[in-house]
Structure formats: structure tokens, C-alpha cells
Design an enzyme around this catalytic site. Sequence first.
Site, PDB file in Angstrom:
ATOM      1  N   THR A 152       0.817  -1.221   0.000  1.00  0.00           N
ATOM      2  CA  THR A 152       0.000   0.000   0.000  1.00  0.00           C
ATOM      3  C   THR A 152       0.845   1.263   0.000  1.00  0.00           C
ATOM      4  OG1 THR A 152      -1.764  -1.107   1.196  1.00  0.00           O
ATOM      5  CG2 THR A 152      -1.734   1.266   1.354  1.00  0.00           C
ATOM      6  N   SER A 198       1.597  -7.632  -1.159  1.00  0.00           N
ATOM      7  CA  SER A 198       2.290  -8.684  -0.402  1.00  0.00           C
ATOM      8  C   SER A 198       1.467  -9.962  -0.267  1.00  0.00           C
ATOM      9  CB  SER A 198       2.748  -8.171   0.966  1.00  0.00           C
ATOM     10  OG  SER A 198       1.695  -8.176   1.882  1.00  0.00           O
ATOM     11  N   SER A 199       0.213  -9.940  -0.705  1.00  0.00           N
ATOM     12  CA  SER A 199      -0.555 -11.197  -0.738  1.00  0.00           C
ATOM     13  C   SER A 199       0.048 -12.134  -1.786  1.00  0.00           C
ATOM     14  CB  SER A 199      -2.012 -10.918  -1.074  1.00  0.00           C
ATOM     15  OG  SER A 199      -2.518  -9.981  -0.163  1.00  0.00           O
ATOM     16  N   GLN A 226      -3.387 -21.098  19.334  1.00  0.00           N
ATOM     17  CA  GLN A 226      -4.172 -20.172  18.523  1.00  0.00           C
ATOM     18  C   GLN A 226      -4.592 -18.949  19.355  1.00  0.00           C
ATOM     19  OE1 GLN A 226      -8.488 -21.921  18.046  1.00  0.00           O
ATOM     20  NE2 GLN A 226      -7.055 -23.493  17.392  1.00  0.00           N
ATOM     21  N   CYS A 227      -4.168 -18.885  20.610  1.00  0.00           N
ATOM     22  CA  CYS A 227      -4.431 -17.684  21.432  1.00  0.00           C
ATOM     23  C   CYS A 227      -3.587 -16.518  20.916  1.00  0.00           C
ATOM     24  CB  CYS A 227      -4.038 -17.926  22.888  1.00  0.00           C
ATOM     25  SG  CYS A 227      -5.137 -19.034  23.742  1.00  0.00           S
TER      26      CYS A 227
HETATM   27  N1  ASP Z   1      -2.612  -5.574   0.459  1.00  0.00           N
HETATM   28  C1  ASP Z   1      -1.521  -4.728   0.882  1.00  0.00           C
HETATM   29  C2  ASP Z   1      -0.249  -5.559   0.893  1.00  0.00           C
HETATM   30  O1  ASP Z   1      -0.034  -6.317   1.797  1.00  0.00           O
HETATM   31  C3  ASP Z   1      -1.796  -4.140   2.225  1.00  0.00           C
HETATM   32  C4  ASP Z   1      -0.696  -3.257   2.762  1.00  0.00           C
HETATM   33  O2  ASP Z   1       0.239  -2.906   2.103  1.00  0.00           O
HETATM   34  O3  ASP Z   1      -0.797  -2.843   3.914  1.00  0.00           O
HETATM   35  O4  ASP Z   1       0.531  -5.453  -0.012  1.00  0.00           O
END
Ligand code: ASP
Length: 341
Positions: free
Chosen positions: A14, A59-60, A278-279
Site C-alpha cells: 500500500t 504482499s498477498s 491459537q491464542c
Molecule cells: N494488500 C496490501 C499488501 O499487503 C496491504 C498493505 O500494504 O498494507 O501489499
Amino acid sequence: MSKPNILLIYTGGTIGMVKDSDTGALKAFDFNNLLKRIPELRLLDCNIETVSFDTPIDSSNMNTKYWCDIADIIKDNYKTFDGFVVLHGSDTMSYSASALSFMLENLAKPVIFTGSQLPIGDLRTDAKENLITSIQLASLQKHGNPLIKEVGLYFEYKLYRGNRTTKINAEHFQAFTSPNFPNLAESGVHLNINKDYLLKPILGQDLKVNKRLDTNVAILKLFPGISKPILEAVLTSKLIKGLVLETYGAGNATTERWFIELLDKAIKRGIYIVNVTQCAGGSVRMGQYETSAHLEKVGVISGKDITTEAAITKLMYLIGQNISPLNFQSIFETALRGEMT
Ligand code: ASP
């Protein structure tokens, strides 16, 4: 004294995105525009150079190949630069910071991951503070040597150990937390460094970059009602070599027989199973309850207070190192880069 040299590595996220005029969706844009938007960078007391992914990514889309690209950039520039700032999307930043902490062995310089929740061009952006303070942190020196000698993650006034972090909020500027380890630094009127918590690596050894990461791993979160065929499908998959099992509370799981038998058989076939909670915070303590004693007995590895992000990347790293099965558990249960207590 000469000014520290800092390398900014732009991977995407982002922080450098703009709105597509047709669709309104955020997409990555040319890194040169990012620098134009922050003339303040020239005021910092360090020399800044930049390098960018040819095609910046959300980054996904992060994967092990990109992690190797980041590691290579750091390795190729390690002698010339005193510190590195990696601009990265926040979605998978904790995974990347964890992975790089394992890949960069004998790291003696700062590698600070940062990003933002709003694009740099947005009026209310959090990008400028995150970027400027990350560069300042990467520039800190003591007796001519970098003060920070580890992979950190800086976001919204806090520097965390990278492999201790997790993303906790998709909207708040405070998007990360370090549930089981204190902040390394806090930015307010003063930049306060918690020196006692900084990693103190053994110095004098050359940086070694480990790029063999095995991706035949998985994460499975337990839930009441989980069924035998599903767990069986995961554990008998031809390729699986390691599994991070997110259990309840202090590392507890169902005591149903089929469940334990499946784990037992998988471990006997050489699959590494790591128990993490998972906590949101706290540690796995196998044996504290009857509902975890059976896991310990069949040879499940304790993730202690490691995050899921650090556990899965440590698994990829250690399986990639071809460690003897006899030593695997004890090595996993040892803190290699300050990732567990
Ligand atoms: N979807 C974006 C990413 O991870 C979100 C971010 O940059 O905060 O690339």
C-alpha cells in the site's frame, strides 16, 4: 564521521500504491514516484539509495522466490550499506520478516521492514512516519557500528523484533503487535531504544544467506468438530513434510483416539508437527493438561511462544537445511534468532 549508508528496498504494498482511475482498486506504482512524494528524506542524516522490485507486488503475492530476491539484494549490498529498510505490504510482512530472520544467518546490521495502511500520497497517510523513523532506526550507530543487528518491523511508533510480530488489524494504523516479546524501540518525542531487548549476535562471522526453503508444509487450525477425513487428507498428502498445528490455549487438543493415532502415524512417517497456540498471546506447555500430554508423548514439537508466522517459516527453513531427524525437535525448540522464549 561519515554518514551511514542506508539501502531502501521497495517490494510493493500500500505504501507505494495509487488508485486505478477506472476501477478505484489500489495497485502498485513506480518506486521513483514514492521518493518524489517524500522530499523530507533528503533531510535525514544518512545517505539513502534505493532499489525496487522490477514489478512491485501486493504482499498477498509474496512467496519464497521473492524472499530469496530480498535476501540476495541484502547480500549483494551488505558490505556497502550500514542498514536496510524493506518497504513491504503489511498483509504478509510478519511472514517475510520471520523468513528473512532465519535466512540471514550471522546478520550484524539492521534490516527493518515497514509499510503503511494508507498510500504515501493520501493526506492522512501513516507512510511518512513509518518510513522516516525506520530509516532513522536503521541509521543508529554505536562506536561506528550499527546499534540494531537483527530483522525488525517498524509500524505506528513501535519497533518490534520481526519474527515476534503478527498483523492484528486491517484498518487501524496500529496494525501489528508482538504478543510475547517487548518492543525493541518506541518513537515519541524521543526515539527510545530498549537496548536490553536487542538481539546480541556473536560478531565476526560472515553473513550467510540460506535460500533453501521447503514449501511442503502447512498450517492447520483446530476447531471443535474437526473431522478425521480432513486431518487425514492433510497428513497423508504425498508431499507434506511439516505441519504447524494451531491448538487451543496452552497447546491443548482433543483426546479422541483417531486424532492422536493420525498424528502418531504421521510423525512415525517423518512428518514434523509443531504445536503453537491459537491464542493471541502466551505459550504452549505440553503436559500441563491431560489434553496436551498425549501430543508430547507421540513426539509433537513444542512451538513454545512462537508466532504462527515464525513457526511456519522456521519449519520451511529447517526442513530446507536437511537437518537430521534425530536433532530436528531440539533445534526447532531452540531460539535461533530470538523467535521464542
Ligand atoms: N494488500 C496490501 C499488501 O499487503 C496491504 C498493505 O500494504 O498494507 O501489499
